[in-house]
Design a protein around this motif. Structure first.
Motif, PDB file in Angstrom:
ATOM      1  N   GLY A   1       0.744  -1.265   0.135  1.00  0.00           N
ATOM      2  CA  GLY A   1       0.116   0.078   0.121  1.00  0.00           C
ATOM      3  C   GLY A   1       0.856   1.259   0.201  1.00  0.00           C
ATOM      4  O   GLY A   1       0.364   2.351  -0.432  1.00  0.00           O
TER       5      GLY A   1
ATOM      6  N   SER B   1      -2.877   7.157  -2.800  1.00  0.00           N
ATOM      7  CA  SER B   1      -4.067   6.682  -2.980  1.00  0.00           C
ATOM      8  C   SER B   1      -5.046   7.553  -3.784  1.00  0.00           C
ATOM      9  O   SER B   1      -5.846   7.176  -4.587  1.00  0.00           O
ATOM     10  CB  SER B   1      -4.840   6.358  -1.565  1.00  0.00           C
ATOM     11  OG  SER B   1      -5.056   7.643  -0.822  1.00  0.00           O
TER      12      SER B   1
ATOM     13  N   LEU C   1      -7.195   6.500  -6.925  1.00  0.00           N
ATOM     14  CA  LEU C   1      -8.655   6.581  -6.988  1.00  0.00           C
ATOM     15  C   LEU C   1      -9.187   7.214  -8.160  1.00  0.00           C
ATOM     16  O   LEU C   1     -10.048   6.912  -9.002  1.00  0.00           O
ATOM     17  CB  LEU C   1      -9.506   7.199  -5.807  1.00  0.00           C
ATOM     18  CG  LEU C   1      -9.197   6.253  -4.534  1.00  0.00           C
ATOM     19  CD1 LEU C   1      -9.472   7.314  -3.207  1.00  0.00           C
ATOM     20  CD2 LEU C   1     -10.263   5.290  -4.631  1.00  0.00           C
TER      21      LEU C   1
ATOM     22  N   THR D   1     -20.337   3.390  -5.667  1.00  0.00           N
ATOM     23  CA  THR D   1     -20.173   2.601  -4.570  1.00  0.00           C
ATOM     24  C   THR D   1     -21.349   1.478  -4.076  1.00  0.00           C
ATOM     25  O   THR D   1     -21.256   0.963  -3.341  1.00  0.00           O
ATOM     26  CB  THR D   1     -19.910   3.560  -3.167  1.00  0.00           C
ATOM     27  OG1 THR D   1     -21.049   4.494  -3.246  1.00  0.00           O
ATOM     28  CG2 THR D   1     -18.763   4.382  -3.292  1.00  0.00           C
TER      29      THR D   1
ATOM     30  N   TYR E   1       0.851  -4.382  -5.217  1.00  0.00           N
ATOM     31  CA  TYR E   1      -0.008  -5.372  -4.590  1.00  0.00           C
ATOM     32  C   TYR E   1      -0.047  -6.577  -5.270  1.00  0.00           C
ATOM     33  O   TYR E   1      -0.101  -7.671  -4.719  1.00  0.00           O
ATOM     34  CB  TYR E   1      -1.562  -4.327  -4.694  1.00  0.00           C
ATOM     35  CG  TYR E   1      -2.590  -5.317  -4.610  1.00  0.00           C
ATOM     36  CD1 TYR E   1      -2.995  -6.086  -3.666  1.00  0.00           C
ATOM     37  CD2 TYR E   1      -3.434  -5.594  -5.730  1.00  0.00           C
ATOM     38  CE1 TYR E   1      -4.235  -6.891  -3.467  1.00  0.00           C
ATOM     39  CE2 TYR E   1      -4.728  -6.430  -5.814  1.00  0.00           C
ATOM     40  CZ  TYR E   1      -4.906  -7.028  -4.571  1.00  0.00           C
ATOM     41  OH  TYR E   1      -6.118  -7.778  -4.481  1.00  0.00           O
TER      42      TYR E   1
ATOM     43  N   LEU F   1      -5.346  -2.500   1.423  1.00  0.00           N
ATOM     44  CA  LEU F   1      -6.179  -1.174   1.368  1.00  0.00           C
ATOM     45  C   LEU F   1      -5.822  -0.366   2.471  1.00  0.00           C
ATOM     46  O   LEU F   1      -5.949   0.658   2.789  1.00  0.00           O
ATOM     47  CB  LEU F   1      -7.564  -1.722   1.233  1.00  0.00           C
ATOM     48  CG  LEU F   1      -8.038  -2.185   0.008  1.00  0.00           C
ATOM     49  CD1 LEU F   1      -9.399  -2.648  -0.166  1.00  0.00           C
ATOM     50  CD2 LEU F   1      -7.912  -1.250  -1.059  1.00  0.00           C
TER      51      LEU F   1
ATOM     52  N   LEU G   1      -3.055   1.563   2.229  1.00  0.00           N
ATOM     53  CA  LEU G   1      -3.491   2.698   1.225  1.00  0.00           C
ATOM     54  C   LEU G   1      -4.073   3.876   1.801  1.00  0.00           C
ATOM     55  O   LEU G   1      -3.924   5.045   1.795  1.00  0.00           O
ATOM     56  CB  LEU G   1      -4.056   1.912  -0.079  1.00  0.00           C
ATOM     57  CG  LEU G   1      -4.442   2.722  -1.054  1.00  0.00           C
ATOM     58  CD1 LEU G   1      -3.066   2.898  -1.658  1.00  0.00           C
ATOM     59  CD2 LEU G   1      -5.319   2.039  -2.078  1.00  0.00           C
ATOM     60  N   PHE G   2      -5.177   3.240   2.720  1.00  0.00           N
ATOM     61  CA  PHE G   2      -6.230   4.412   3.341  1.00  0.00           C
ATOM     62  C   PHE G   2      -5.477   5.065   5.028  1.00  0.00           C
ATOM     63  O   PHE G   2      -6.005   5.430   5.647  1.00  0.00           O
ATOM     64  CB  PHE G   2      -7.375   3.842   3.508  1.00  0.00           C
ATOM     65  CG  PHE G   2      -8.165   3.728   2.138  1.00  0.00           C
ATOM     66  CD1 PHE G   2      -8.443   4.612   1.556  1.00  0.00           C
ATOM     67  CD2 PHE G   2      -8.550   2.567   2.050  1.00  0.00           C
ATOM     68  CE1 PHE G   2      -8.770   4.496  -0.015  1.00  0.00           C
ATOM     69  CE2 PHE G   2      -9.348   2.247   0.684  1.00  0.00           C
ATOM     70  CZ  PHE G   2      -9.145   3.095  -0.231  1.00  0.00           C
TER      71      PHE G   2
ATOM     72  N   VAL H   1     -11.850  -1.249   7.212  1.00  0.00           N
ATOM     73  CA  VAL H   1     -11.425  -0.509   6.020  1.00  0.00           C
ATOM     74  C   VAL H   1     -12.213  -0.134   4.936  1.00  0.00           C
ATOM     75  O   VAL H   1     -13.481  -1.167   4.741  1.00  0.00           O
ATOM     76  CB  VAL H   1     -10.361  -1.566   5.342  1.00  0.00           C
ATOM     77  CG1 VAL H   1      -9.845  -1.107   4.229  1.00  0.00           C
ATOM     78  CG2 VAL H   1      -9.226  -2.010   6.305  1.00  0.00           C
TER      79      VAL H   1
ATOM     80  N   GLY I   1     -12.626   0.427  -1.722  1.00  0.00           N
ATOM     81  CA  GLY I   1     -11.421   0.099  -2.069  1.00  0.00           C
ATOM     82  C   GLY I   1     -11.428  -1.080  -2.719  1.00  0.00           C
ATOM     83  O   GLY I   1     -10.297  -1.164  -3.632  1.00  0.00           O
TER      84      GLY I   1
ATOM     85  N   LEU J   1     -10.751  -0.722  -6.542  1.00  0.00           N
ATOM     86  CA  LEU J   1      -9.420  -0.308  -7.009  1.00  0.00           C
ATOM     87  C   LEU J   1      -8.782  -1.796  -7.476  1.00  0.00           C
ATOM     88  O   LEU J   1      -8.340  -1.896  -8.308  1.00  0.00           O
ATOM     89  CB  LEU J   1      -8.638   0.004  -5.798  1.00  0.00           C
ATOM     90  CG  LEU J   1      -8.267   1.451  -5.397  1.00  0.00           C
ATOM     91  CD1 LEU J   1      -7.382   1.482  -4.202  1.00  0.00           C
ATOM     92  CD2 LEU J   1      -7.591   2.069  -6.603  1.00  0.00           C
TER      93      LEU J   1
END
Ligand code: ASP
Length: 444
Positions: A126, A131, A135, A143, A251, A346, A349-350, A393, A397, A400
């Protein structure tokens, strides 16, 4: 010199391509990759819509292949499991085998999860990506569709366990709920084993015919496998594009390294515990493994794994017919490993810190999710949403990961199938059931 060696190699290659399924699948995958690149956005010669139409047509064999397998998988699994269990001989032997196989599946899944946590923490995939730009570049907006999949929670588990016993087995057959079918098969097999042979023999004979008939259909479907591999590969590469593959490289590499380590674990089990030679065993395994790679479905490969185990690895039917169908349904080490890496990726990443308790919770959820996941293409990523929820999380994500998921799905399915075959070899060594000729398999 080069020409001479080329001339000597060519007939061998032609022979392989004519005769060997794995060679045909490999060539098909490679040609599919080339065509995918040609049709894809990077080359840009073919319009997006046109390439979409071409790849839709090219993926017809893949869909036909999967459909044919789906068509026979329910009777095949049902018949195989009961016949496998019957060959255990007595209820006592059945209990011993059942418990040890289930324990083995859980232990190897825990090893897979451990490897996943290890590689994700060391490599930190990540941290390789920004990020916000990711995105943006992948154009993430939707979503809603993902949120729909997120109904599972840890608290639902007791209810799901009760729900496993089918109140109407025919409904489970019709909707293809494999776990319920397996449980029904377990009940039927134990009942048959407890009855005098004369009473259970007619059903046993019918099940043998069911198994033979369905395996015949599988052998027809196998002829489509190279075409299926070609079309699917072209479809994936042309849609995903090489750019997206490169962007998520860290990843993907982490998942692949983890899966590779899991394969090493299998190799150790094969050599040390099953006491089989490594190279020749891997050579025998390559047909089902390549098929897993090209179909991304352990259920689709199940009949081939069964055949390979019995005919080429000479595994006792008592073991193969129990371990392979059960393993194809509940033993998914590759999926568990992939899911844990995806959650870590993820979270990194976040910028979400995962506490030790959360990691344990994620691992337990991933263990159960891999048991419950259908052995179908893309099942792993759908179930992933539940684990992300447990981990806190953002589920968004997943979007992605979607683009490159098919390629990872191909790899993790290979590991899932490798795990089942390894289990077969191990239990073949450990369980002392006599090797019986086919017509006597059930009559002990
Ligand atoms: N495709 C995998 C299998 O069939 C499941 C998954 O998506 O991880 O084994």
């Amino acid at each position: 010199m080069v020409i001479k060696s080329f001339k000597t190699i060519t007939p061998q290659v032609t022979y392989l391509i004519k005769k060997k399924l794995w060679a045909q699948v490999l060539v098909a995958l490679f040609l599919g990759l080339l065509l995918g690149v040609f049709l894809g956005p990077e080359v840009g010669i073919v319009e997006k819509d046109t390439s979409g139409i071409i790849t839709t047509w090219l993926s017809i064999p893949a869909h036909l292949f999967l459909k044919i397998i789906q068509m026979i998988i329910v009777p095949l699994i049902f018949a195989s499991i009961i016949r496998g269990l019957l060959s255990a001989g007595t209820v006592e032997q059945l209990r011993t085998m059942g418990i040890s196989v289930a324990l083995y599946f859980v232990v190897t899944t825990i090893i897979a999860l451990g490897i996943g946590i290890l590689v994700a923490t060391i490599i930190m995939p990540g941290s390789f990506i920004d990020s916000a730009s990711m995105l943006e570049s992948l154009d993430i907006k939707e979503t809603e569709q993902l949120v729909e999949n997120v109904e599972f929670s840890f608290m639902d588990v007791p209810e799901q366990i009760i729900g496993l016993i089918p109140s109407n087995p025919l409904t489970s057959f019709m909707s293809g709920e494999m776990l319920s079918i397996i449980i029904f098969a377990l009940f039927v097999a134990v009942a048959m084993i407890s009855l005098p042979k004369k009473k259970s023999e007619p059903i046993s004979d019918i099940l043998e015919s069911v198994q033979d008939v369905t395996m015949k259909v599988v052998s027809w479907a196998m002829r489509l496998a190279p075409f299926a591999a070609f079309g699917l590969m072209a479809d994936i590469v042309s849609k995903v594009g090489l750019d997206a593959l490169v962007g998520l490289g860290a990843y993907m590499s982490t998942v692949v390294i983890g899966l590779f380590m899991m394969m090493l674990v299998y190799i150790i089990i094969i050599r040390v515990f099953a006491r089989r030679p490594i190279l020749s065993t891997l050579k025998i395994m390559k047909d089902p493994l390549l098929l897993a790679f090209s179909t991304s479905s352990s259920a689709a490969v199940m009949p081939v794994s069964l055949k390979t185990a019995e005919e080429k690895m000479k595994v006792k039917p008592a073991v193969s017919q129990f371990v392979i169908p059960l393993g194809a349904t509940i033993n998914m080490n590759g999926t568990a490993l992939y899911q844990i890496v995806a959650v870590f990726f993820l979270a990194q990443l976040f910028n979400i810190e995962l506490s030790p308790t959360t990691i344990i919770l994620i691992a337990v959820t991933a263990l159960m999710a891999s048991i419950g996941a259908p052995s179908a293409p893309g099942a792993g990523i759908v179930i992933l949403s539940s684990i992300l929820l447990a981990a806190g999380v953002p589920v968004i994500g997943i979007v992605l990961l979607l683009g490159v998921d098919r390629i990872l799905d191909m790899t993790r399915t290979m590991v899932n199938v490798g795990g089942d075959l390894t289990a077969c070899l191990l239990f073949d060594k450990r369980i002392k059931a006599p090797k019986l000729p086919p017509d006597e398999k059930n009559i002990q």
